[in-house]
Motif scaffolding. Sequence first.
Motif, PDB file in Angstrom:
ATOM      1  N   ASP A 135       1.016  -1.232  -0.011  1.00 57.29           N
ATOM      2  CA  ASP A 135      -0.088  -0.030  -0.109  1.00 57.29           C
ATOM      3  C   ASP A 135       0.839   1.278   0.077  1.00 57.29           C
ATOM      4  OD1 ASP A 135      -2.815   1.300   0.595  1.00 57.29           O
ATOM      5  OD2 ASP A 135      -1.464   2.222   1.893  1.00 57.29           O
ATOM      6  N   SER A 136       0.610   2.271  -0.915  1.00 59.27           N
ATOM      7  CA  SER A 136       1.390   3.395  -0.848  1.00 59.27           C
ATOM      8  C   SER A 136       0.384   4.947  -0.358  1.00 59.27           C
ATOM      9  CB  SER A 136       1.885   3.499  -2.229  1.00 59.27           C
ATOM     10  OG  SER A 136       0.749   3.749  -3.194  1.00 59.27           O
ATOM     11  N   SER A 137      -0.647   4.463   0.192  1.00 62.87           N
ATOM     12  CA  SER A 137      -1.603   5.587   0.303  1.00 62.87           C
ATOM     13  C   SER A 137      -1.296   6.260   1.609  1.00 62.87           C
ATOM     14  CB  SER A 137      -2.986   5.219   0.460  1.00 62.87           C
ATOM     15  OG  SER A 137      -3.194   4.045   1.463  1.00 62.87           O
ATOM     16  N   VAL A 138      -0.342   5.842   2.813  1.00 63.65           N
ATOM     17  CA  VAL A 138      -0.158   6.317   3.941  1.00 63.65           C
ATOM     18  C   VAL A 138       1.006   7.267   3.707  1.00 63.65           C
ATOM     19  CG1 VAL A 138       0.381   5.673   6.437  1.00 63.65           C
ATOM     20  CG2 VAL A 138      -0.856   4.314   4.932  1.00 63.65           C
ATOM     21  N   THR A 139       0.817   8.525   3.868  1.00 58.10           N
ATOM     22  CA  THR A 139       1.769   9.361   3.519  1.00 58.10           C
ATOM     23  C   THR A 139       2.216  10.042   5.076  1.00 58.10           C
ATOM     24  OG1 THR A 139       0.148  11.058   2.899  1.00 58.10           O
ATOM     25  CG2 THR A 139       1.330  10.125   1.220  1.00 58.10           C
ATOM     26  N   ALA A 140       3.201   9.889   5.771  1.00 60.89           N
ATOM     27  CA  ALA A 140       3.598  10.420   7.002  1.00 60.89           C
ATOM     28  C   ALA A 140       5.022  10.130   7.177  1.00 60.89           C
ATOM     29  CB  ALA A 140       2.953   9.635   8.020  1.00 60.89           C
ATOM     30  N   GLU A 141       5.703  11.263   7.917  1.00 57.23           N
ATOM     31  CA  GLU A 141       7.211  11.259   7.956  1.00 57.23           C
ATOM     32  C   GLU A 141       7.789   9.811   8.485  1.00 57.23           C
ATOM     33  OE1 GLU A 141       8.324  14.903   9.874  1.00 57.23           O
ATOM     34  OE2 GLU A 141       7.498  16.072   8.281  1.00 57.23           O
ATOM     35  N   ASN A 142       7.023   9.229   9.344  1.00 60.01           N
ATOM     36  CA  ASN A 142       7.478   7.959   9.985  1.00 60.01           C
ATOM     37  C   ASN A 142       6.896   6.736   9.203  1.00 60.01           C
ATOM     38  OD1 ASN A 142       4.890   8.497  10.917  1.00 60.01           O
ATOM     39  ND2 ASN A 142       5.253   7.710  12.738  1.00 60.01           N
ATOM     40  N   VAL A 143       6.521   6.795   8.058  1.00 60.16           N
ATOM     41  CA  VAL A 143       5.984   5.582   7.263  1.00 60.16           C
ATOM     42  C   VAL A 143       6.659   5.457   6.100  1.00 60.16           C
ATOM     43  CG1 VAL A 143       4.002   4.582   6.342  1.00 60.16           C
ATOM     44  CG2 VAL A 143       3.533   5.733   8.359  1.00 60.16           C
ATOM     45  N   SER A 144       7.036   4.092   5.882  1.00 63.59           N
ATOM     46  CA  SER A 144       7.978   3.826   4.517  1.00 63.59           C
ATOM     47  C   SER A 144       6.960   2.729   4.129  1.00 63.59           C
ATOM     48  CB  SER A 144       9.321   3.299   4.848  1.00 63.59           C
ATOM     49  OG  SER A 144       9.769   2.700   3.830  1.00 63.59           O
ATOM     50  N   SER A 145       6.683   2.838   2.821  1.00 67.61           N
ATOM     51  CA  SER A 145       5.629   1.752   2.142  1.00 67.61           C
ATOM     52  C   SER A 145       6.479   1.259   1.082  1.00 67.61           C
ATOM     53  CB  SER A 145       4.350   2.409   1.555  1.00 67.61           C
ATOM     54  OG  SER A 145       4.774   3.537   0.935  1.00 67.61           O
ATOM     55  N   TYR A 146       6.212  -0.061   0.814  1.00 69.35           N
ATOM     56  CA  TYR A 146       6.829  -0.968  -0.274  1.00 69.35           C
ATOM     57  C   TYR A 146       5.886  -1.418  -1.027  1.00 69.35           C
ATOM     58  CZ  TYR A 146      11.694  -0.653   1.440  1.00 69.35           C
ATOM     59  OH  TYR A 146      12.922  -0.145   1.972  1.00 69.35           O
ATOM     60  N   THR A 147       5.712  -1.296  -2.238  1.00 68.10           N
ATOM     61  CA  THR A 147       4.831  -1.713  -3.385  1.00 68.10           C
ATOM     62  C   THR A 147       5.413  -2.689  -4.492  1.00 68.10           C
ATOM     63  OG1 THR A 147       4.590   0.313  -4.644  1.00 68.10           O
ATOM     64  CG2 THR A 147       3.007  -0.388  -2.804  1.00 68.10           C
ATOM     65  N   PHE A 148       4.790  -3.430  -5.065  1.00 68.36           N
ATOM     66  CA  PHE A 148       5.626  -4.469  -6.102  1.00 68.36           C
ATOM     67  C   PHE A 148       4.512  -4.249  -7.284  1.00 68.36           C
ATOM     68  CE2 PHE A 148       6.553  -5.792  -1.844  1.00 68.36           C
ATOM     69  CZ  PHE A 148       7.793  -6.061  -1.806  1.00 68.36           C
ATOM     70  N   LYS A 149       5.286  -4.703  -8.422  1.00 75.05           N
ATOM     71  CA  LYS A 149       4.715  -4.723  -9.736  1.00 75.05           C
ATOM     72  C   LYS A 149       4.360  -6.242  -9.785  1.00 75.05           C
ATOM     73  CE  LYS A 149       6.999  -0.796 -11.780  1.00 75.05           C
ATOM     74  NZ  LYS A 149       8.104  -0.140 -12.714  1.00 75.05           N
ATOM     75  N   GLU A 150       3.447  -6.453  -9.217  1.00 77.58           N
ATOM     76  CA  GLU A 150       2.967  -8.067  -9.118  1.00 77.58           C
ATOM     77  C   GLU A 150       2.480  -8.250 -10.765  1.00 77.58           C
ATOM     78  OE1 GLU A 150       2.020  -6.626  -5.089  1.00 77.58           O
ATOM     79  OE2 GLU A 150       1.557  -5.886  -7.227  1.00 77.58           O
ATOM     80  N   ASN A 151       2.401  -7.391 -11.268  1.00 81.32           N
ATOM     81  CA  ASN A 151       1.581  -7.805 -12.812  1.00 81.32           C
ATOM     82  C   ASN A 151       2.677  -8.257 -13.629  1.00 81.32           C
ATOM     83  OD1 ASN A 151       2.516  -4.827 -12.414  1.00 81.32           O
ATOM     84  ND2 ASN A 151       1.712  -4.669 -14.339  1.00 81.32           N
ATOM     85  N   GLU A 152       3.873  -7.616 -13.317  1.00 86.47           N
ATOM     86  CA  GLU A 152       4.917  -8.127 -14.247  1.00 86.47           C
ATOM     87  C   GLU A 152       5.312  -9.487 -14.018  1.00 86.47           C
ATOM     88  OE1 GLU A 152       7.070  -3.836 -14.891  1.00 86.47           O
ATOM     89  OE2 GLU A 152       8.217  -5.384 -13.591  1.00 86.47           O
ATOM     90  N   SER A 153       5.570  -9.854 -12.822  1.00 90.91           N
ATOM     91  CA  SER A 153       5.884 -11.367 -12.484  1.00 90.91           C
ATOM     92  C   SER A 153       4.781 -12.254 -12.930  1.00 90.91           C
ATOM     93  CB  SER A 153       6.347 -11.798 -10.960  1.00 90.91           C
ATOM     94  OG  SER A 153       5.050 -11.372 -10.040  1.00 90.91           O
TER      95      SER A 153
END
Length: 349
Positions: A135-153
Amino acid sequence: MRYPRGMKFAAVAAVLAMALTACGGSDDDSASTDSTSGSDQTLKIGLAYDIGGRGDKSFNDAAAAGFDKAAEEFKLENKELAAKADEVDADKEARLKELADAGYNTIVAVGFAYANALKTVAPDYPDVKFQIIDDSSVTAENVSSYTFKENESAYLVGALAALSSKTGTIGFVGGVNNPLIQKFQAGFEAGAKAAKPSIKVLPVYISQPPDFSGFAAPDKGKVAATGLYERGADVVYAAAGLSNNGVFEAAAATKKWAIGTDSDQFLSAAPAVKPYIIGSALKGVDTAVYDFIKSVENDSFKAGNTELGLKEDGVGYVINNEQFKQFATQIDKFKADIVAGTIKVPTTV
């Protein structure tokens, strides 16, 4: 961190296997791996699982592998908490707060389902570093998000499924019918059509939002896959978390083929179903979790989203069954074209 060609997920699987052997598949809501090493480290790491938890042999176990690796390497006190079926955002908020209130100042939230909870909790704990996966919807100075291009694999294993099929019909089992899993379906169908334009793809989902039980219902996964095999599919790709295990059982029962996701599921599958698993789409959740914890450990944490695809070696594929490795050269050509930008993989169906 970059993987060599093929991502070398065997090493990850080895870590995962050790983790499963050591910790089993406990679904206890307070499952913990607290450790004290005698170190004077002040960093304490916590992990909140998605539905299915440790022992799902897929998404959650991939996160557990990265978590365990970081805990061991950096000698960190650590704790993990499991999710419950049919829970609401308030339950997830409580889980994150429980970890933060107990002094765990580096916390991993496994799965997009934590987005709303993290939006509420993160501002109340500015000194805690949070990570959310998918998920990339949480925008805060203490939050790191990781998303993937699952469609490619998924594109690559879609090509693999089409090339492997003898009936001209293949299937897709999604855990929950939401945008993330639809992205898997979109890539899978596109790759299948690219490899064999005449291929027929049959999709089915185990549950519909807000019911997320489809990620943790192997019995329903088996029913869904059996239905696809009965309709003529001879290869089924499963993107359903713990429910993938039911798909593998259906493949073995009908003597058809299955493809896993998120980790090399052949390595953790029951011996009875292994002969029916062609391979898996790979997703570097383990590396994402490890890299996040490492960034806090070495004071290089950065807020914001990191998206990983084939170009970044964040996703990939593996073929386990020898008789299908003949297709690797063709699939690797698709992979190279995606990395080069020649092929644009769709994200929606």
